[in-house]
Write an enzyme that holds these catalytic residues in place. Structure first.
Site, PDB file in Angstrom:
ATOM      1  CB  CYS A 145      52.817   0.846 -20.589  1.00 44.04           C
ATOM      2  SG  CYS A 145      52.410   2.732 -20.802  1.00 44.04           S
ATOM      3  CG  HIS A 225      52.547   4.174 -25.642  1.00 44.47           C
ATOM      4  ND1 HIS A 225      51.646   5.456 -25.624  1.00 44.47           N
ATOM      5  CD2 HIS A 225      52.515   3.621 -24.458  1.00 44.47           C
ATOM      6  CE1 HIS A 225      51.432   5.539 -24.236  1.00 44.47           C
ATOM      7  NE2 HIS A 225      51.680   4.675 -23.654  1.00 44.47           N
TER       8      HIS A 225
HETATM    9  N1  LIG Z   1      46.228   3.486 -18.169  1.00 42.47           N
HETATM   10  C1  LIG Z   1      47.552   3.119 -18.693  1.00 42.47           C
HETATM   11  O1  LIG Z   1      47.984   2.987 -19.604  1.00 42.47           O
HETATM   12  C2  LIG Z   1      48.907   2.771 -17.481  1.00 42.47           C
HETATM   13  C3  LIG Z   1      49.790   1.892 -18.047  1.00 42.47           C
HETATM   14  C4  LIG Z   1      50.727   1.672 -17.134  1.00 42.47           C
HETATM   15  C5  LIG Z   1      50.633   1.948 -15.858  1.00 42.47           C
HETATM   16  N2  LIG Z   1      49.774   2.843 -15.370  1.00 42.47           N
HETATM   17  C6  LIG Z   1      49.857   3.279 -14.040  1.00 42.47           C
HETATM   18  O2  LIG Z   1      48.765   2.416 -13.309  1.00 42.47           O
HETATM   19  C7  LIG Z   1      48.435   3.259 -12.141  1.00 42.47           C
HETATM   20  C8  LIG Z   1      46.941   3.481 -12.552  1.00 42.47           C
HETATM   21  O3  LIG Z   1      46.424   4.020 -13.695  1.00 42.47           O
HETATM   22  P1  LIG Z   1      44.975   3.610 -14.443  1.00 42.47           P
HETATM   23  O4  LIG Z   1      45.242   3.931 -15.885  1.00 42.47           O
HETATM   24  O5  LIG Z   1      44.454   2.438 -14.168  1.00 42.47           O
HETATM   25  O6  LIG Z   1      44.197   4.643 -13.530  1.00 42.47           O
HETATM   26  P2  LIG Z   1      42.285   4.972 -13.880  1.00 42.47           P
HETATM   27  O7  LIG Z   1      42.198   6.079 -13.480  1.00 42.47           O
HETATM   28  O8  LIG Z   1      42.208   4.116 -14.992  1.00 42.47           O
HETATM   29  O9  LIG Z   1      42.081   3.981 -12.399  1.00 42.47           O
HETATM   30  C9  LIG Z   1      42.251   4.320 -11.042  1.00 42.47           C
HETATM   31  C10 LIG Z   1      41.183   3.774 -10.234  1.00 42.47           C
HETATM   32  O10 LIG Z   1      41.446   4.027  -9.071  1.00 42.47           O
HETATM   33  C11 LIG Z   1      40.232   4.499  -8.333  1.00 42.47           C
HETATM   34  N3  LIG Z   1      40.670   5.234  -7.075  1.00 42.47           N
HETATM   35  C12 LIG Z   1      40.860   6.672  -7.057  1.00 42.47           C
HETATM   36  N4  LIG Z   1      41.398   7.184  -5.630  1.00 42.47           N
HETATM   37  C13 LIG Z   1      41.300   6.075  -5.017  1.00 42.47           C
HETATM   38  C14 LIG Z   1      41.373   5.549  -3.775  1.00 42.47           C
HETATM   39  N5  LIG Z   1      41.946   6.471  -2.852  1.00 42.47           N
HETATM   40  N6  LIG Z   1      41.380   4.195  -3.361  1.00 42.47           N
HETATM   41  C15 LIG Z   1      40.685   3.492  -4.131  1.00 42.47           C
HETATM   42  N7  LIG Z   1      40.565   3.372  -5.463  1.00 42.47           N
HETATM   43  C16 LIG Z   1      40.793   5.063  -5.765  1.00 42.47           C
HETATM   44  C17 LIG Z   1      39.750   5.290  -9.390  1.00 42.47           C
HETATM   45  O11 LIG Z   1      38.202   5.501  -8.998  1.00 42.47           O
HETATM   46  C18 LIG Z   1      39.726   4.404 -10.542  1.00 42.47           C
HETATM   47  O12 LIG Z   1      38.674   3.523 -10.642  1.00 42.47           O
HETATM   48  C19 LIG Z   1      49.058   4.642 -12.223  1.00 42.47           C
HETATM   49  O13 LIG Z   1      50.182   4.312 -11.738  1.00 42.47           O
HETATM   50  C20 LIG Z   1      49.329   4.631 -13.660  1.00 42.47           C
HETATM   51  O14 LIG Z   1      50.420   5.417 -13.991  1.00 42.47           O
HETATM   52  C21 LIG Z   1      48.497   3.136 -16.355  1.00 42.47           C
END
Ligand SMILES: NC(=O)c1ccc[n+]([C@@H]2O[C@H](COP(=O)([O-])OP(=O)(O)OC[C@H]3O[C@@H](n4cnc5c(N)ncnc54)[C@H](O)[C@@H]3O)[C@@H](O)[C@H]2O)c1
Length: 344
Positions: A145, A225
């Site tokens: 982000c 942020h």
């Molecule tokens: N949250 C943020 O603000 C944000 C912003 C930009 C990018 N990201 C990136 O996006 C990605 C996801 O982050 P998020 O915040 O959505 O995470 P999150 O923890 O909210 O969601 C991840 C999901 O994946 C599932 N999961 C875990 N292991 C798994 C597997 N082996 N197979 C299938 N599903 C599985 C979990 O149960 C969960 O529902 C990361 O790379 C993160 O760095 C996050």
């Protein structure tokens, strides 16, 4: 569109980013959501089936556990991927890097998110900067982000011939709202241990020409942020010239202190009033009246909705990888229309 089949998309990981990507895919008229996959058995995957999305589990064991929990599961992720054009991996940091082996074995194009390293795909994506080099590739990484906001804003200045170098301080939200009960800081500010923080170097993975240094501090709130930037311009410029450069990006929106946007919470409230899905702010929300130009120096601040900003980029990355749209601006326009970006 006419006569062309829709891009079939799978979303692996239905968390903060995955559920928003799934929703955004469902809103595109040139894409079809094949299904979503996860490992959880609680209320979260239940929301996917409630929304009408087909739900899959990571392994046969996960499918069994999900079935036992009363979830309506259609099969394993491998079954989901058969007949899918692209998978968007939205699993937590570093899990996607392992899932990539499966995608490669099945010969499916894939997108990973910013928690993964550039090396996982060898390409880092921000639509207004690196769309062209993603066209037809097997994979890309939509950067984090903060990095997305940095590349969007600096690309706008660069394309106007104004950017020499940029130095930014990032105030980073402590946790995502839905998981605030599990962690997050209180009554303190936590500086990141190293300068530069990783976002500056990460921006260079999208555009190596950027001269950018970032510093970061974690703050005790969960909304978004906040960035403060100091930029050296290539020449003296007026405030209007700088605003015009930022206006050239459809994903930078101006907000004003004079309009009552005195803090990040008012902007989130306005997104709710707009009726945006999850109250999401997809744009970089930049204070136009606070922005200051002093001869060759530029100062500004903006807000980044960390849960939302990468969603339009992910949609554009899907069109780039499949080669369905080779023109960045055409894809951006289409995505913006579907997500109602541009009304701020
Ligand atoms: N949250 C943020 O603000 C944000 C912003 C930009 C990018 N990201 C990136 O996006 C990605 C996801 O982050 P998020 O915040 O959505 O995470 P999150 O923890 O909210 O969601 C991840 C999901 O994946 C599932 N999961 C875990 N292991 C798994 C597997 N082996 N197979 C299938 N599903 C599985 C979990 O149960 C969960 O529902 C990361 O790379 C993160 O760095 C996050």
């Amino acid at each position: 569109m006419e006569g062309q089949s829709k891009i079939r998309v799978a979303v692996n990981g239905y968390g903060v980013i995955g559920k928003r990507v799934a929703e955004a895919v469902a809103r595109q008229d040139d894409m079809a959501l094949a299904g979503v996959s996860d490992v959880d058995t609680d209320w979260r995957p239940r929301m996917a089936t409630r929304r009408g999305f087909r739900l899959f589990g990571a392994t046969p064991e996960h499918v069994e556990a999900m079935n036992k929990a009363g979830l309506d599961v259609s099969g394993t992720v491998e079954e989901l991927l058969v007949g899918t054009d692209v998978v968007v991996d939205c699993t937590p940091k570093r899990i996607a890097a392992k899932n990539v082996e499966l995608y490669r074995r099945l010969g499916i194009k894939f997108i990973v998110q910013g928690g993964e390293k550039h090396e996982v795909t060898g390409h880092s994506f921000v639509a207004e900067s690196s769309y062209a080099s993603a066209v037809g590739r097997d994979s890309t990484r939509v950067v984090s982000c903060n990095t997305t906001s940095i590349v969007r804003t600096l690309t706008a200045l660069k394309q106007a011939g104004l950017l020499k170098k940029a130095r930014g301080t990032l105030l980073r939200r402590a946790a995502d709202p839905w998981e605030s009960h599990q962690g997050g800081i209180m009554n303190t500010l936590v500086p990141e241990e190293e300068i530069p923080s990783h976002q500056g170097p990460d921006a260079k993975s999208v555009d190596p020409d950027l001269d950018v240094v970032t510093m970061a501090v974690k703050v005790p709130e969960t909304l978004a942020h906040l960035h403060y930037w100091s930029v050296q311009l290539t020449r003296s410029a007026t405030k209007e010239e700088v605003l015009e450069a930022f206006r050239s990006s459809s994903r930078i929106a101006f907000i004003r202190m004079s309009d009552g946007h005195k803090a990040i919470n008012t902007v989130k409230e306005m997104m709710a009033d707009f009726g945006r899905s999850h109250d999401d702010l997809y744009e970089v929300a930049l204070w136009s009246d606070m922005l200051k130009v002093q001869d060759k120096e530029l100062f500004y601040a903006y807000m980044v909705d960390n849960q939302a900003i990468v969603i339009p980029e992910t949609i554009d990355a899907l069109r780039a990888l499949t080669g369905r749209e080779v023109n960045a601006q055409a894809s951006i326009k289409k995505t913006n229309a579907a997500l109602e970006i541009g009304e701020l």
